[in-house]
Design a protein around this motif. Structure first.
Motif, mmCIF file in Angstrom:
data_model
loop_
_atom_site.group_PDB
_atom_site.id
_atom_site.type_symbol
_atom_site.label_atom_id
_atom_site.label_comp_id
_atom_site.label_asym_id
_atom_site.label_seq_id
_atom_site.Cartn_x
_atom_site.Cartn_y
_atom_site.Cartn_z
ATOM 1 N N ALA A 24 0.856 -15.405 40.944
ATOM 2 C CA ALA A 24 2.052 -14.105 41.481
ATOM 3 C C ALA A 24 0.795 -12.976 42.368
ATOM 4 O O ALA A 24 1.905 -12.730 43.028
ATOM 5 N N TRP A 304 3.109 -18.188 33.219
ATOM 6 C CA TRP A 304 3.233 -17.365 33.530
ATOM 7 C C TRP A 304 3.389 -16.333 33.042
ATOM 8 O O TRP A 304 4.167 -16.069 32.479
ATOM 9 N N TRP A 309 4.321 -11.257 35.893
ATOM 10 C CA TRP A 309 4.984 -10.473 35.902
ATOM 11 C C TRP A 309 4.811 -8.906 36.906
ATOM 12 O O TRP A 309 5.865 -8.874 38.123
ATOM 13 N N GLY A 313 5.245 -8.061 40.497
ATOM 14 C CA GLY A 313 6.929 -7.537 40.415
ATOM 15 C C GLY A 313 6.519 -6.441 41.436
ATOM 16 O O GLY A 313 7.386 -5.346 41.791
#
Length: 382
Positions: A24, A304, A309, A313
């Motif tokens: 990430a 995850w 996220w 994102g």
């Protein structure tokens, strides 16, 4: 009577699960670097650098590999200086009328046509070189942010099996870089305490040799340890599977190159995206089949979660907004240099870049040095 060991193990497990997946962080930083490639506006580039620096300052762990961010910043400054030097010494194809200084021009032979040494130095050429160098410097700083926030060893565990051996080489290089920097600082401090020079050619030679010797010793020790643990072993797979893997990987890479070229050119807008998607699917299929040659297990894989996220994102949102902003108003993201114009800060692209600050607020604070030592005591394979 129950001992305190399970409680300590539970604390270590909670600390592990609270950490963000290293993939990430890399997606976030690479997305910021992608946004930097779409603009030469120094205000937007400075905002990208400020966003990445703030997140690194807020969420950088207390580990040796996390201290390499300063080295990336220094490298970025060196890139800007070198780019400006080349613009002054070798000239620039950018036409300009605002002459700052005229250097003595060295005549070159006929076979070196198109290259000049010296001559006029204009404001337009320096602005173009500065914008270009600042864009590359921003990309380097974003990569340095990923190196400071994501653990190389944890990132290695997340790679697919087909990329495992290449990932080992990259992670070893990234892990040894901070040790080399620490060795240079330690040896220079020791020479200063002894009253010996630590600068210049002589100081560099007397510091570089011990650093090189230590790096070779660590490399030999690491190679012996990896060989003892079975690194590099491959499983037997049928010949048809190997050929299919090679064909899918090669076709996928060619498709990605052709699709990217189509997206970057005006004539290839119709076929660029479909070819790129097909190439990605073929490459992923090749990686999945190639992973069968490297069977391995993962000890405590990193989850995850929702925070990962949000981190990934936010970076992807910055990259997408910058790409859309360049399509809608390219002049705002690429200020002109002929004639020189003052760059303006476009509001909604700048607001979109501020979305990159989200990881500093949605991720947990980095563990202290004491927590890291406690976790390493219960998890020696980290």
């Amino acid at each position: 009577m129950p001992s305190g060991r399970p409680d300590d193990a539970d604390v270590a497990e909670r600390l592990r699960r609270a950490q963000i997946h290293p993939g990430a962080w890399w997606l976030w930083s690479l997305a910021l670097g992608t946004a930097a490639t779409r603009t030469t506006n120094p205000l937007l580039l400075a905002l990208l650098i400020a966003v990445s620096a703030y997140v690194v300052a807020a969420r950088r762990p207390d580990t040796p590999w996390a201290r390499s961010y300063n080295a990336f910043v220094k490298l970025a400054l060196a890139v800007i200086v070198i780019r400006l030097f080349f613009a002054v010494a070798l000239g620039s194809p950018i036409p300009g009328t605002h002459v700052l200084v005229t250097l003595p021009e060295i005549p070159l032979p006929d076979w070196a046509q198109g290259i000049r040494l010296g001559g006029r130095v204009t404001v337009e050429s320096l602005l173009f070189a500065f914008y270009d160098g600042l864009r590359l410097a921003t990309m380097l700083i974003c990569v340095g942010a990923a190196n400071a926030l994501a653990s190389p060893s944890r990132l290695l565990k997340s790679l697919p099996g087909a990329l495992y051996e290449m990932g080992v080489a990259v992670v070893v290089a990234l892990t040894f870089a901070p040790h080399l920097i620490a060795d240079v600082r330690r040896l220079r401090a020791a020479r200063r305490l002894r009253g010996r020079p630590d600068r210049g050619i002589r100081g560099l030679a007397q510091v570089g040799l011990p650093v090189l010797e230590g790096a070779l010793e660590r490399s030999v020790a690491l190679a012996a340890a990896m060989d003892a643990r079975g690194y590099g072993r491959t499983a037997q797979v049928p010949v048809a599977v190997r050929r299919t893997t090679a064909a899918l990987t090669l076709t996928g890479l060619l498709g990605v190159c052709a699709g990217t070229y189509g997206l970057l050119t005006a004539d290839g807008g119709t076929y660029g995206l479909p070819v790129l998607l097909l190439g990605l699917l073929a490459a992923l299929a090749g990686l999945w089949l190639g992973g069968r040659r490297s069977p391995r297990t993962r000890y405590r894989p990193d989850p995850w979660g929702p925070r990962a996220w949000l981190v990934a994102g936010s970076g992807l949102a910055v990259a997408a907004a910058t790409v859309l902003a360049r399509s809608a108003d390219p002049a705002a993201l690429n200020p002109g240099v002929v004639p020189p114009t003052a760059p303006e800060l476009p509001l909604w692209p700048a607001a979109a870049i501020l979305l990159g600050l989200l990881p500093a607020f949605v991720t947990p604070a980095p563990a202290s040095a004491r927590d890291t030592r406690e976790r390493s005591r219960h998890d020696p394979f980290r």
